[in-house]
Design an enzyme around this catalytic site. Sequence first.
Site, short mmCIF file in Angstrom:
data_model
loop_
_atom_site.label_atom_id
_atom_site.label_comp_id
_atom_site.label_asym_id
_atom_site.label_seq_id
_atom_site.Cartn_x
_atom_site.Cartn_y
_atom_site.Cartn_z
N LEU A 57 8.20 25.17 39.66
CA LEU A 57 8.66 24.44 38.43
C LEU A 57 9.60 25.13 38.06
CD1 LEU A 57 5.51 23.41 36.56
CD2 LEU A 57 6.86 21.85 37.67
N ASP A 58 10.81 24.43 37.51
CA ASP A 58 11.95 25.07 36.93
C ASP A 58 11.48 26.09 35.76
OD1 ASP A 58 13.47 23.51 38.40
OD2 ASP A 58 13.87 22.09 37.08
N ARG A 59 12.19 27.11 35.66
CA ARG A 59 11.84 28.20 34.50
C ARG A 59 11.36 27.54 33.02
NH1 ARG A 59 13.79 34.18 34.24
NH2 ARG A 59 12.33 34.85 32.75
N VAL A 61 10.48 24.61 32.34
CA VAL A 61 9.28 23.56 32.61
C VAL A 61 8.04 24.18 32.51
CG1 VAL A 61 8.32 21.61 33.58
CG2 VAL A 61 10.98 22.14 33.53
N ARG A 160 15.11 15.43 35.68
CA ARG A 160 16.04 16.00 34.63
C ARG A 160 17.34 15.45 35.03
NH1 ARG A 160 16.12 22.44 35.11
NH2 ARG A 160 17.60 22.33 33.20
#
Length: 222
Positions: A57-59, A61, A160
Amino acid sequence: MNVVYEDNHIIIINKASGEIVQGDKSGDTPLADLVKDYIKKKYNKPGNVFLGVVHRLDRPVSGLVVFAKTSKALTRLNDMFRNGDIHKTYWAITQNRPEQEEATLTNWIVRNTQQNKSYAYDREKPNSKKAILKYRLIGCTANYHLLEIELMTGRHHQIRCQLSHMGCPIKGDLKYGAKRSNTDGSISLHAKSIVFTHPVTKETIQAEAPLPTLPPWNAFSL
């Protein structure tokens, strides 16, 4: 660290925004290392602990991250992700209301590695990958709109990028067109639930992560 599910083969964590799943150039301690420490202490394991990173997961998120505790589970989970056998649902907050309350978005995404950013197009481009998601509007306040999103493909920054492309950037996501940042540095995107067949026992695993309690999430009474 919030453990949502755990057995001998897998462990599912509710990641807080700001945490990184794997180490990067920031030098910050990644979630994977924290999970290894947790396993080592809980089970008094000597030596190195095996932990496989299945996805990321993106930081900024929050939400569910699955790790493999055995090599058998890692191999099978990797195949399942690759084949689309793991179903993930996300919730996202946007300031703009989508034109349609429910729709399928199909775009072609080009990743710019230097910018760590992806760009969505309505037609196929050189080096592009097809990206598909389904969304539906599930809540509204005076200022924000809550979307439930089902990923059909897994591309870099897909949610996104695609939501921004349709004119609904995620709240706090400056990289993809939000007007201002969130005070805690997060973006309002949460990996809410995941459903898959257990790679070893073959039972159905269904996990859900509670929403963050901070604004604007707490404005929605769901």
